[in-house]
Design an enzyme around this catalytic site. Sequence first.
Site, PDB file in Angstrom:
ATOM      1  N   ASN A   9     -13.092 -12.529  54.873  1.00  0.00           N
ATOM      2  CA  ASN A   9     -12.086 -12.107  53.894  1.00  0.00           C
ATOM      3  C   ASN A   9     -12.694 -12.317  52.502  1.00  0.00           C
ATOM      4  OD1 ASN A   9      -9.926 -11.595  52.273  1.00  0.00           O
ATOM      5  ND2 ASN A   9      -8.689 -13.352  52.956  1.00  0.00           N
ATOM      6  N   TRP A  10     -13.140 -11.224  51.914  1.00  0.00           N
ATOM      7  CA  TRP A  10     -13.812 -11.328  50.613  1.00  0.00           C
ATOM      8  C   TRP A  10     -12.829 -11.561  49.481  1.00  0.00           C
ATOM      9  CZ3 TRP A  10     -17.905  -6.736  50.687  1.00  0.00           C
ATOM     10  CH2 TRP A  10     -18.910  -7.054  51.616  1.00  0.00           C
ATOM     11  N   LYS A  11     -11.541 -11.414  49.758  1.00  0.00           N
ATOM     12  CA  LYS A  11     -10.506 -11.575  48.708  1.00  0.00           C
ATOM     13  C   LYS A  11     -10.872 -10.684  47.512  1.00  0.00           C
ATOM     14  CE  LYS A  11      -9.501 -16.081  50.619  1.00  0.00           C
ATOM     15  NZ  LYS A  11      -8.999 -17.431  50.435  1.00  0.00           N
ATOM     16  N   HIS A  97      -1.317 -13.152  54.491  1.00  0.00           N
ATOM     17  CA  HIS A  97      -2.175 -14.225  53.963  1.00  0.00           C
ATOM     18  C   HIS A  97      -1.357 -15.096  53.010  1.00  0.00           C
ATOM     19  CE1 HIS A  97      -5.399 -16.335  51.953  1.00  0.00           C
ATOM     20  NE2 HIS A  97      -6.175 -16.000  52.965  1.00  0.00           N
ATOM     21  N   GLU A  99      -2.012 -16.323  50.272  1.00  0.00           N
ATOM     22  CA  GLU A  99      -2.087 -15.922  48.854  1.00  0.00           C
ATOM     23  C   GLU A  99      -1.117 -14.776  48.577  1.00  0.00           C
ATOM     24  OE1 GLU A  99      -6.334 -15.433  48.855  1.00  0.00           O
ATOM     25  OE2 GLU A  99      -6.555 -17.594  49.105  1.00  0.00           O
ATOM     26  N   GLU A 169      -4.000 -20.567  59.173  1.00  0.00           N
ATOM     27  CA  GLU A 169      -4.662 -21.011  57.948  1.00  0.00           C
ATOM     28  C   GLU A 169      -3.760 -22.022  57.226  1.00  0.00           C
ATOM     29  OE1 GLU A 169      -7.800 -17.894  56.559  1.00  0.00           O
ATOM     30  OE2 GLU A 169      -5.924 -17.540  55.518  1.00  0.00           O
ATOM     31  N   GLY A 175      -9.791 -22.795  50.461  1.00  0.00           N
ATOM     32  CA  GLY A 175     -10.520 -22.883  49.203  1.00  0.00           C
ATOM     33  C   GLY A 175     -10.579 -24.279  48.614  1.00  0.00           C
ATOM     34  N   SER A 215     -11.533 -23.358  54.566  1.00  0.00           N
ATOM     35  CA  SER A 215     -12.768 -24.117  54.326  1.00  0.00           C
ATOM     36  C   SER A 215     -13.635 -24.226  55.579  1.00  0.00           C
ATOM     37  CB  SER A 215     -12.446 -25.509  53.750  1.00  0.00           C
ATOM     38  OG  SER A 215     -11.811 -25.386  52.490  1.00  0.00           O
ATOM     39  N   GLY A 236     -13.257 -17.325  54.138  1.00  0.00           N
ATOM     40  CA  GLY A 236     -13.222 -16.907  52.739  1.00  0.00           C
ATOM     41  C   GLY A 236     -14.558 -17.186  52.069  1.00  0.00           C
ATOM     42  N   GLY A 237     -14.659 -18.303  51.368  1.00  0.00           N
ATOM     43  CA  GLY A 237     -15.838 -18.630  50.564  1.00  0.00           C
ATOM     44  C   GLY A 237     -17.158 -18.466  51.296  1.00  0.00           C
TER      45      GLY A 237
HETATM   46  P1  13P Z   1     -11.801 -20.345  52.425  1.00  0.00           P
HETATM   47  O1  13P Z   1     -12.705 -20.158  53.609  1.00  0.00           O
HETATM   48  O2  13P Z   1     -12.453 -20.017  51.124  1.00  0.00           O
HETATM   49  O3  13P Z   1     -11.119 -21.663  52.441  1.00  0.00           O
HETATM   50  O4  13P Z   1     -10.639 -19.231  52.580  1.00  0.00           O
HETATM   51  C1  13P Z   1      -9.989 -19.130  53.794  1.00  0.00           C
HETATM   52  C2  13P Z   1      -9.146 -17.918  53.749  1.00  0.00           C
HETATM   53  O5  13P Z   1      -8.159 -17.879  53.034  1.00  0.00           O
HETATM   54  C3  13P Z   1      -9.556 -16.774  54.555  1.00  0.00           C
HETATM   55  O6  13P Z   1      -8.540 -15.823  54.607  1.00  0.00           O
END
Ligand code: 13P
Length: 254
Positions: A9-11, A97, A99, A169, A175, A215, A236-237
Amino acid sequence: MRKKIVIANWKMNKGLSEGLQLVDEIASDSSIRSNDVLKVIAPSFVHLASVADKLKNANGFAASAQNCHHVKNGAYTGEVSAEMIASAGAKYVIIGHSERRQYFNENNELLAQKVNVALANNLVPVFCIGENLTERNANQHLEVVTRQMKESLYHLLPADFSKVIIAYEPVWAIGTGVTATVHQAQGMHNHIRSEINKKYGKEVSSATSILYGGSCNPQNARELFACIDVDGGLIGGASLNAEDFIAVIKSFGS
Ligand code: 13P
């Protein structure tokens, strides 16, 4: 045997050329190209068609959107429908998600509509659930995720529910660098599977893929993916550079 799945997930990250270069680096890596892990990349909407096009002949890879609008089409300036996503060549869509829930006020009822339009367009919903820190500290985490599934997914007939991928999640792990422990992740994934079992029965629950996100990185993916009810990750990251993402993909035990 449930499918092993890792989703990037590149956001709201990566420009077009940077993103396509990253796709090239990942998709051309010979150590993961023909393994048994389904690898899905979710760029921004504007890059979705280009990424999907690059992945269309890459075995074991697919493209995903990060969101979709909840109605079929119409006067919704700036929005993107499930039909558009499918026509861009994506096969998956991340829905719910945290977010989106937090910054765009998406609630369980709205998310149920998104799940419906996704399925109507033959997209696989990657449905995100998870508690925040206050809920975890108040020991409400199990009931929070149960409610999220009940209110957004339990209207589905078994045949449609079977198409859905669940991503657990915990909001406090996203994050933050704080990952759920193996005990917390397995405990929750087991809870989710047993709730699905109660509603849809053993055949459906044992076939449902439940991914962990929050994470997750090359340092912790191996122990998380070794949990019996963890079928992969939503990353994510650590999906923003090829080396880390490939290392996560290679973290399944043999
Ligand atoms: P991180 O891996 O950056 O914590 O993000 C997780 C995420 O929200 C994937 O959708």
